[in-house]
Design a protein around this motif. Structure first.
Motif, PDB file in Angstrom:
ATOM      1  N   GLY A   1       0.774  -1.123   0.126  1.00 32.51           N
ATOM      2  CA  GLY A   1       0.075   0.004   0.170  1.00 32.51           C
ATOM      3  C   GLY A   1       0.832   1.350   0.078  1.00 32.51           C
ATOM      4  O   GLY A   1       0.221   2.277   0.192  1.00 32.51           O
ATOM      5  N   LYS A   2       2.196   1.265  -0.096  1.00 34.59           N
ATOM      6  CA  LYS A   2       2.950   2.298  -0.026  1.00 34.59           C
ATOM      7  C   LYS A   2       2.764   3.330  -1.373  1.00 34.59           C
ATOM      8  O   LYS A   2       2.373   4.661  -0.869  1.00 34.59           O
ATOM      9  CB  LYS A   2       4.476   1.966  -0.071  1.00 34.59           C
ATOM     10  CG  LYS A   2       4.870   0.982   0.856  1.00 34.59           C
ATOM     11  CD  LYS A   2       6.388   0.568   1.020  1.00 34.59           C
ATOM     12  CE  LYS A   2       6.832   0.003  -0.399  1.00 34.59           C
ATOM     13  NZ  LYS A   2       6.125  -1.536  -0.713  1.00 34.59           N
ATOM     14  N   SER A   3       2.720   2.830  -2.391  1.00 32.38           N
ATOM     15  CA  SER A   3       2.534   3.534  -3.570  1.00 32.38           C
ATOM     16  C   SER A   3       1.053   4.071  -3.408  1.00 32.38           C
ATOM     17  O   SER A   3       0.711   5.284  -4.189  1.00 32.38           O
ATOM     18  CB  SER A   3       2.808   3.280  -4.647  1.00 32.38           C
ATOM     19  OG  SER A   3       4.394   3.097  -4.863  1.00 32.38           O
TER      20      SER A   3
ATOM     21  N   LEU B   1       8.272  11.221  -2.182  1.00 33.28           N
ATOM     22  CA  LEU B   1       9.291  10.446  -3.105  1.00 33.28           C
ATOM     23  C   LEU B   1       8.919   8.916  -3.193  1.00 33.28           C
ATOM     24  O   LEU B   1       9.224   8.216  -2.318  1.00 33.28           O
ATOM     25  CB  LEU B   1      10.772  10.618  -2.550  1.00 33.28           C
ATOM     26  CG  LEU B   1      11.092  12.192  -2.032  1.00 33.28           C
ATOM     27  CD1 LEU B   1      12.809  12.114  -1.793  1.00 33.28           C
ATOM     28  CD2 LEU B   1      10.802  13.107  -3.011  1.00 33.28           C
ATOM     29  N   ASP B   2       8.398   8.737  -4.197  1.00 37.00           N
ATOM     30  CA  ASP B   2       7.978   7.231  -4.521  1.00 37.00           C
ATOM     31  C   ASP B   2       8.943   6.506  -5.217  1.00 37.00           C
ATOM     32  O   ASP B   2       9.130   6.666  -6.386  1.00 37.00           O
ATOM     33  CB  ASP B   2       6.533   7.373  -5.086  1.00 37.00           C
ATOM     34  CG  ASP B   2       5.758   5.820  -5.401  1.00 37.00           C
ATOM     35  OD1 ASP B   2       6.424   4.959  -4.546  1.00 37.00           O
ATOM     36  OD2 ASP B   2       4.788   5.812  -5.837  1.00 37.00           O
ATOM     37  N   GLU B   3       9.742   5.561  -4.511  1.00 36.93           N
ATOM     38  CA  GLU B   3      10.784   4.917  -5.021  1.00 36.93           C
ATOM     39  C   GLU B   3      11.460   5.712  -5.958  1.00 36.93           C
ATOM     40  O   GLU B   3      11.857   5.329  -6.989  1.00 36.93           O
ATOM     41  CB  GLU B   3      10.265   3.840  -5.791  1.00 36.93           C
ATOM     42  CG  GLU B   3       9.330   2.653  -4.785  1.00 36.93           C
ATOM     43  CD  GLU B   3       9.151   1.385  -5.087  1.00 36.93           C
ATOM     44  OE1 GLU B   3      10.073   0.901  -6.063  1.00 36.93           O
ATOM     45  OE2 GLU B   3       8.393   0.678  -4.812  1.00 36.93           O
ATOM     46  N   ILE B   4      12.032   6.992  -5.711  1.00 40.36           N
ATOM     47  CA  ILE B   4      13.025   7.850  -6.350  1.00 40.36           C
ATOM     48  C   ILE B   4      14.260   7.215  -6.779  1.00 40.36           C
ATOM     49  O   ILE B   4      14.958   7.466  -7.529  1.00 40.36           O
ATOM     50  CB  ILE B   4      13.026   9.131  -5.772  1.00 40.36           C
ATOM     51  CG1 ILE B   4      13.579  10.310  -6.484  1.00 40.36           C
ATOM     52  CG2 ILE B   4      13.992   9.014  -4.485  1.00 40.36           C
ATOM     53  CD1 ILE B   4      12.511  10.635  -7.671  1.00 40.36           C
ATOM     54  N   ASP B   5      14.679   6.347  -5.928  1.00 37.64           N
ATOM     55  CA  ASP B   5      15.978   5.524  -6.358  1.00 37.64           C
ATOM     56  C   ASP B   5      16.009   4.447  -7.284  1.00 37.64           C
ATOM     57  O   ASP B   5      16.937   3.982  -7.732  1.00 37.64           O
ATOM     58  CB  ASP B   5      16.246   5.131  -5.094  1.00 37.64           C
ATOM     59  CG  ASP B   5      15.535   4.197  -4.103  1.00 37.64           C
ATOM     60  OD1 ASP B   5      14.303   4.227  -4.260  1.00 37.64           O
ATOM     61  OD2 ASP B   5      15.945   3.098  -3.161  1.00 37.64           O
ATOM     62  N   SER B   6      14.712   3.873  -7.619  1.00 36.17           N
ATOM     63  CA  SER B   6      14.681   3.045  -8.687  1.00 36.17           C
ATOM     64  C   SER B   6      15.146   3.525 -10.002  1.00 36.17           C
ATOM     65  O   SER B   6      14.749   4.516 -10.346  1.00 36.17           O
ATOM     66  CB  SER B   6      13.389   2.441  -8.865  1.00 36.17           C
ATOM     67  OG  SER B   6      12.397   3.411  -9.279  1.00 36.17           O
TER      68      SER B   6
ATOM     69  N   LEU C   1       5.138  -0.890   6.360  1.00 39.83           N
ATOM     70  CA  LEU C   1       3.530  -1.351   5.891  1.00 39.83           C
ATOM     71  C   LEU C   1       3.262  -2.713   5.499  1.00 39.83           C
ATOM     72  O   LEU C   1       4.267  -3.390   5.149  1.00 39.83           O
ATOM     73  CB  LEU C   1       3.030  -0.481   4.774  1.00 39.83           C
ATOM     74  CG  LEU C   1       2.641   0.993   5.074  1.00 39.83           C
ATOM     75  CD1 LEU C   1       3.700   1.726   5.660  1.00 39.83           C
ATOM     76  CD2 LEU C   1       1.972   1.558   3.531  1.00 39.83           C
ATOM     77  N   SER C   2       2.042  -3.192   5.864  1.00 41.82           N
ATOM     78  CA  SER C   2       1.783  -4.594   5.505  1.00 41.82           C
ATOM     79  C   SER C   2       0.244  -4.458   5.280  1.00 41.82           C
ATOM     80  O   SER C   2      -0.525  -4.241   6.373  1.00 41.82           O
ATOM     81  CB  SER C   2       2.421  -5.701   6.383  1.00 41.82           C
ATOM     82  OG  SER C   2       1.786  -6.813   6.133  1.00 41.82           O
TER      83      SER C   2
END
Length: 257
Positions: A43-45, A171-176, A224-225
């Protein structure tokens, strides 16, 4: 400067009739960095999309408040004008619109219409931000994200963040898609922004990996889970996740640990 406060209270949301968020409670204040971690599908994004008002998601219950104002009652552009910024996991390409055109328009949308940013000031700020991010000098003339590598697109998201000066940045997985050097550059720039704003910027970092958090040091880490925050802590939680992964979650939720 007043510290902005983002308050998420018992947020429940669904997509296509399927519940994804099951009661998120989170408070982010200016000057704080919060890391959101968890397995894929936790549920993060979705949380970032709901905060910004993505139309694919339906809020069933709860509140999202920025400085006491209900963001859920605002349109996407109103949320952005209020000071919420989302660095996208998959930035889109827009042909025919240059980076400089897009950014100057976005900056002016947040300002009083009678007080647009002077062109010389805009150029000066953009050149500095481009230099800080070690980006190509011809970037202002290129169409927005068109022909950009994955790493260039992610740096371009941080460029927008630097120039827009939001109150809360997600910042949604800005490192990918970033190599080691780009992770360092992006992470250092975000950390510097938080320090320079002196309490005027709160950050939510969604990531799977410790490497980004080596540069963006979180004050709080949340796991989160199944659409809920099940555990919160400090940087020690990141180290635990790096070593153990998420195999412990089922036992934790059963109360077996």
């Amino acid at each position: 400067m007043d510290r902005p406060v983002l308050e998420i209270k018992n947020l429940k949301a669904s997509a296509s009739g399927v519940r994804i968020l099951n009661g998120i409670d989170l408070t982010v204040r200016g000057g704080e960095i919060h890391a959101l971690m968890g397995p894929n599908g936790s549920g993060k994004s979705t949380l970032s999309s709901v905060i910004m008002g993505h139309p694919d998601y339906t809020v069933e219950e709860g509140e999202v408040l920025l400085n006491g104002e209900n963001l859920l009652e605002k349109s996407v552009d109103e949320r952005a004008r209020a000071g919420v910024f989302l660095a996208l996991q998959y930035p889109v390409e827009i042909s025919g619109v240059t980076n400089s055109q897009f950014l100057r328009t976005a900056i002016n949308a947040r300002r009083d219409e009678k007080n647009p940013i002077p062109y010389a000031e805009f150029v000066k700020e953009m050149r500095k931000a481009v230099k800080d991010l070690e980006m190509n000098e011809n970037l202002p003339k290129r169409y927005l994200n068109e022909g950009f590598s994955g790493g260039e697109k992610k740096r371009n998201e941080i460029l927008q963040m630097k120039l827009l000066n939001p109150s809360v940045a997600i910042l949604d997985e800005i490192d990918s898609g970033l190599d080691i050097d780009a992770v360092r550059i992006v992470g250092s720039n975000v950390s510097d922004m938080v320090k320079e704003r002196k309490g005027g910027l709160g950050v939510i970092v969604i990531t799977h990996y410790q490497r980004l958090l080596d540069y963006i040091k979180p004050d709080f880490v949340h796991v989160l889970s199944k659409g809920k925050i099940i555990k919160s802590g400090g940087c020690e939680l990141v180290s635990m996740l790096e070593k153990e992964g998420y195999s412990w979650i089922d036992a934790y939720e059963r109360g077996a640990m």
